[in-house]
Design a protein around this motif. Sequence first.
Motif, PDB file in Angstrom:
ATOM      1  N   ALA A 256       2.578   4.310  -1.247  1.00 32.21           N
ATOM      2  CA  ALA A 256       2.824   4.705  -0.815  1.00 32.21           C
ATOM      3  C   ALA A 256       4.290   5.881  -0.402  1.00 32.21           C
ATOM      4  CB  ALA A 256       3.438   4.315   0.672  1.00 32.21           C
ATOM      5  N   VAL A 257       4.650   5.160  -1.974  1.00 34.18           N
ATOM      6  CA  VAL A 257       6.030   5.889  -1.438  1.00 34.18           C
ATOM      7  C   VAL A 257       6.213   8.111  -2.447  1.00 34.18           C
ATOM      8  CG1 VAL A 257       8.762   5.444  -3.109  1.00 34.18           C
ATOM      9  CG2 VAL A 257       7.714   3.428  -1.689  1.00 34.18           C
ATOM     10  N   GLY A 258       5.069   7.116  -3.518  1.00 32.44           N
ATOM     11  CA  GLY A 258       4.916   8.529  -4.647  1.00 32.44           C
ATOM     12  C   GLY A 258       4.267   9.758  -4.052  1.00 32.44           C
ATOM     13  N   TYR A 259       3.695   9.415  -2.451  1.00 35.41           N
ATOM     14  CA  TYR A 259       2.750  10.770  -2.598  1.00 35.41           C
ATOM     15  C   TYR A 259       3.060   9.655  -0.995  1.00 35.41           C
ATOM     16  CZ  TYR A 259      -0.695  10.512  -6.316  1.00 35.41           C
ATOM     17  OH  TYR A 259      -0.650  11.049  -7.328  1.00 35.41           O
ATOM     18  N   GLY A 260       4.037   9.842  -0.201  1.00 36.77           N
ATOM     19  CA  GLY A 260       4.203  10.186   1.100  1.00 36.77           C
ATOM     20  C   GLY A 260       5.668  11.204   1.609  1.00 36.77           C
ATOM     21  N   THR A 261       4.286  12.275   2.431  1.00 38.89           N
ATOM     22  CA  THR A 261       5.575  12.561   3.118  1.00 38.89           C
ATOM     23  C   THR A 261       6.987  12.765   3.860  1.00 38.89           C
ATOM     24  OG1 THR A 261       3.674  13.101   5.069  1.00 38.89           O
ATOM     25  CG2 THR A 261       3.297  14.551   2.472  1.00 38.89           C
ATOM     26  N   HIS A 262       6.921  11.698   5.006  1.00 36.66           N
ATOM     27  CA  HIS A 262       7.940  11.463   5.453  1.00 36.66           C
ATOM     28  C   HIS A 262       8.368  10.108   4.415  1.00 36.66           C
ATOM     29  CE1 HIS A 262      10.103   9.481   8.874  1.00 36.66           C
ATOM     30  NE2 HIS A 262       9.692  10.658   9.354  1.00 36.66           N
ATOM     31  N   LYS A 263      10.225  10.353   4.158  1.00 39.25           N
ATOM     32  CA  LYS A 263      10.872   9.679   3.389  1.00 39.25           C
ATOM     33  C   LYS A 263      10.748   7.817   4.464  1.00 39.25           C
ATOM     34  CE  LYS A 263      14.915   9.903   1.246  1.00 39.25           C
ATOM     35  NZ  LYS A 263      16.664  10.253   0.723  1.00 39.25           N
ATOM     36  N   TRP A 264      11.267   8.572   5.025  1.00 38.80           N
ATOM     37  CA  TRP A 264      11.750   7.055   5.931  1.00 38.80           C
ATOM     38  C   TRP A 264      10.117   6.014   6.128  1.00 38.80           C
ATOM     39  CZ3 TRP A 264      16.226   4.768   4.549  1.00 38.80           C
ATOM     40  CH2 TRP A 264      16.952   5.396   4.595  1.00 38.80           C
TER      41      TRP A 264
ATOM     42  N   SER B  42       7.444   6.517   4.274  1.00 40.82           N
ATOM     43  CA  SER B  42       6.553   5.896   3.573  1.00 40.82           C
ATOM     44  C   SER B  42       8.115   5.500   2.871  1.00 40.82           C
ATOM     45  CB  SER B  42       6.731   6.800   1.747  1.00 40.82           C
ATOM     46  OG  SER B  42       6.745   8.376   2.704  1.00 40.82           O
ATOM     47  N   LEU B  43       8.742   4.971   2.938  1.00 40.43           N
ATOM     48  CA  LEU B  43       9.876   3.868   2.290  1.00 40.43           C
ATOM     49  C   LEU B  43       9.369   2.376   2.536  1.00 40.43           C
ATOM     50  CD1 LEU B  43      11.773   2.519   0.209  1.00 40.43           C
ATOM     51  CD2 LEU B  43      13.655   3.537   2.008  1.00 40.43           C
ATOM     52  N   ILE B  44       9.081   2.520   4.276  1.00 44.34           N
ATOM     53  CA  ILE B  44       8.862   1.208   5.121  1.00 44.34           C
ATOM     54  C   ILE B  44       7.686   0.260   4.962  1.00 44.34           C
ATOM     55  CG2 ILE B  44       8.686   0.037   7.169  1.00 44.34           C
ATOM     56  CD1 ILE B  44      11.009   2.405   8.336  1.00 44.34           C
ATOM     57  N   VAL B  45       6.837   1.649   4.481  1.00 50.89           N
ATOM     58  CA  VAL B  45       5.508   0.684   4.234  1.00 50.89           C
ATOM     59  C   VAL B  45       5.486   0.456   3.248  1.00 50.89           C
ATOM     60  CG1 VAL B  45       3.151   2.065   3.566  1.00 50.89           C
ATOM     61  CG2 VAL B  45       4.284   2.607   5.468  1.00 50.89           C
ATOM     62  N   GLY B  46       6.152   0.982   1.774  1.00 46.54           N
ATOM     63  CA  GLY B  46       5.674   0.948   0.367  1.00 46.54           C
ATOM     64  C   GLY B  46       6.560  -0.894   0.011  1.00 46.54           C
ATOM     65  N   GLY B  47       7.785  -1.089   1.016  1.00 47.94           N
ATOM     66  CA  GLY B  47       8.957  -1.573   0.644  1.00 47.94           C
ATOM     67  C   GLY B  47       8.110  -3.406   1.384  1.00 47.94           C
TER      68      GLY B  47
ATOM     69  N   VAL C  91       9.652 -12.786   4.214  1.00 49.15           N
ATOM     70  CA  VAL C  91      11.260 -11.725   5.318  1.00 49.15           C
ATOM     71  C   VAL C  91      12.223 -11.329   4.150  1.00 49.15           C
ATOM     72  CG1 VAL C  91      13.139 -11.269   6.491  1.00 49.15           C
ATOM     73  CG2 VAL C  91      10.629 -12.871   7.782  1.00 49.15           C
ATOM     74  N   ILE C  92      12.487 -12.203   2.822  1.00 44.16           N
ATOM     75  CA  ILE C  92      13.453 -12.368   1.890  1.00 44.16           C
ATOM     76  C   ILE C  92      12.630 -11.215   1.252  1.00 44.16           C
ATOM     77  CG2 ILE C  92      14.260 -13.146  -0.268  1.00 44.16           C
ATOM     78  CD1 ILE C  92      14.992 -15.687   1.740  1.00 44.16           C
ATOM     79  N   ALA C  93      11.205 -11.760   0.784  1.00 43.09           N
ATOM     80  CA  ALA C  93      11.201 -10.371  -0.541  1.00 43.09           C
ATOM     81  C   ALA C  93      10.441  -9.194   0.203  1.00 43.09           C
ATOM     82  CB  ALA C  93       9.221 -10.996  -0.132  1.00 43.09           C
ATOM     83  N   VAL C  94       9.653  -8.964   1.504  1.00 43.39           N
ATOM     84  CA  VAL C  94       9.730  -7.513   2.234  1.00 43.39           C
ATOM     85  C   VAL C  94      11.392  -6.949   2.345  1.00 43.39           C
ATOM     86  CG1 VAL C  94       9.528  -6.502   4.517  1.00 43.39           C
ATOM     87  CG2 VAL C  94       8.071  -8.191   3.098  1.00 43.39           C
ATOM     88  N   VAL C  95      12.588  -7.284   2.981  1.00 42.86           N
ATOM     89  CA  VAL C  95      13.968  -6.904   2.361  1.00 42.86           C
ATOM     90  C   VAL C  95      14.301  -7.016   1.950  1.00 42.86           C
ATOM     91  CG1 VAL C  95      16.647  -7.467   3.424  1.00 42.86           C
ATOM     92  CG2 VAL C  95      14.481  -8.179   5.028  1.00 42.86           C
ATOM     93  N   ALA C  96      14.646  -7.459   0.570  1.00 43.42           N
ATOM     94  CA  ALA C  96      14.766  -6.869  -0.861  1.00 43.42           C
ATOM     95  C   ALA C  96      13.834  -6.025  -1.383  1.00 43.42           C
ATOM     96  CB  ALA C  96      15.345  -8.541  -1.350  1.00 43.42           C
ATOM     97  N   ALA C  97      12.651  -5.688  -1.213  1.00 39.15           N
ATOM     98  CA  ALA C  97      11.922  -5.324  -2.170  1.00 39.15           C
ATOM     99  C   ALA C  97      11.961  -3.748  -1.628  1.00 39.15           C
ATOM    100  CB  ALA C  97      10.617  -5.352  -2.126  1.00 39.15           C
ATOM    101  N   THR C  98      12.240  -3.325  -0.316  1.00 38.73           N
ATOM    102  CA  THR C  98      12.497  -2.035   0.361  1.00 38.73           C
ATOM    103  C   THR C  98      13.607  -1.945  -0.041  1.00 38.73           C
ATOM    104  OG1 THR C  98      11.059  -2.665   2.429  1.00 38.73           O
ATOM    105  CG2 THR C  98      13.027  -0.445   2.913  1.00 38.73           C
ATOM    106  N   ALA C  99      14.768  -2.486   0.019  1.00 39.19           N
ATOM    107  CA  ALA C  99      16.103  -2.373  -0.689  1.00 39.19           C
ATOM    108  C   ALA C  99      16.148  -1.608  -2.122  1.00 39.19           C
ATOM    109  CB  ALA C  99      17.481  -3.556  -0.643  1.00 39.19           C
ATOM    110  N   ALA C 100      15.666  -2.699  -2.754  1.00 38.18           N
ATOM    111  CA  ALA C 100      14.909  -1.895  -3.989  1.00 38.18           C
ATOM    112  C   ALA C 100      15.193  -1.105  -4.344  1.00 38.18           C
ATOM    113  CB  ALA C 100      14.601  -3.175  -5.104  1.00 38.18           C
ATOM    114  N   LEU C 101      13.322  -0.784  -3.571  1.00 36.47           N
ATOM    115  CA  LEU C 101      13.642   0.982  -4.129  1.00 36.47           C
ATOM    116  C   LEU C 101      13.620   2.208  -3.113  1.00 36.47           C
ATOM    117  CD1 LEU C 101       8.985   0.083  -2.436  1.00 36.47           C
ATOM    118  CD2 LEU C 101       9.833   0.445  -4.428  1.00 36.47           C
ATOM    119  N   TRP C 102      14.593   1.985  -2.788  1.00 33.25           N
ATOM    120  CA  TRP C 102      15.648   2.559  -1.905  1.00 33.25           C
ATOM    121  C   TRP C 102      16.924   2.998  -2.559  1.00 33.25           C
ATOM    122  CZ3 TRP C 102      20.856   2.933  -1.308  1.00 33.25           C
ATOM    123  CH2 TRP C 102      21.265   4.273  -0.336  1.00 33.25           C
ATOM    124  N   ALA C 103      17.253   1.775  -3.288  1.00 36.12           N
ATOM    125  CA  ALA C 103      18.220   1.993  -4.399  1.00 36.12           C
ATOM    126  C   ALA C 103      17.535   3.278  -6.147  1.00 36.12           C
ATOM    127  CB  ALA C 103      19.029   0.929  -4.565  1.00 36.12           C
TER     128      ALA C 103
END
Length: 259
Positions: free
Chosen positions: A100-108, A110-115, A151-163
């Motif tokens: 989702a992150v690699g092929y997504g056209t909408h950055k944010w 894709s990031l949310i879906v990926g996280g 919730v911890i897993a989703v929030v931290a995974a999203t933050a890690a992907l963003w960073a």
Amino acid sequence: MGSMTELGYGWLTPILSYLMAVLGSALGLRCTVRAVAATGRSKRNWLLTAASAIGAGIWTMHFIGMLGFTVTGTDIRFNVPLTVLSLVSAVVFVGFGLFAVGYGTHKWRSLIVGGITTGFGVAAMHYLGMLALDLHGTLHYDPTTVALSVVIAVVAATAALWAGLNVSGPLAAAGAALVMGLAVSSMHYTGMRAVTVQVHPSNVPLHGASLMQFIFPLAVGLGSYLFLTSAFVALSPTAQERAANADAEGLRVLPAVTR
């Protein structure tokens, strides 16, 4: 009939499990960054490598952490098919998130879906791994603590992907891996806090494999895979490095042509 869950982790098991989560996350995020800059088959291959690295890392972290899990009054065995399924689910869920992150056209978006997908992959791996436990007793979960672990897993995974995707430099990459490792570890130990075991003493033999018979050798194998793949990724040039080399080659050829 009694009920007691002991989490006798000491200090070594959490450290080792966290380091495995960080290693898998660092490798996976590095591959994801390369996938974003790649095209075609190369992009797909980098994303598949990233999914396998993160999935193997979080699975290994979970079962190293389980070395410290004991229940008074019963031995513990692990259902082999369900244990393997927990590994497969980790790789598949994380793969969906990374694609989702690699092929997504909408950055944010894709990031949310990926996280979200990656976070659910961490949670699915954990609770499938817990479902694989065979013991003389019944596991009970506190719903609030379970929800908190997800919730911890989703929030931290999203933050890690963003960073990992938005902040450049080795320090940023290391920080993203530390955050992702923290996500996996925090989710695991929060999820373990949600568990209580109602023991039913019995002489009936337990089915499945012990941790040392099956899971520990597999964890060692996956750990070796992570180390070898890390070496491959570290030695393979990035797209920017290949472009720089091509430019350098062009500059060396140009004077010979013009003479």
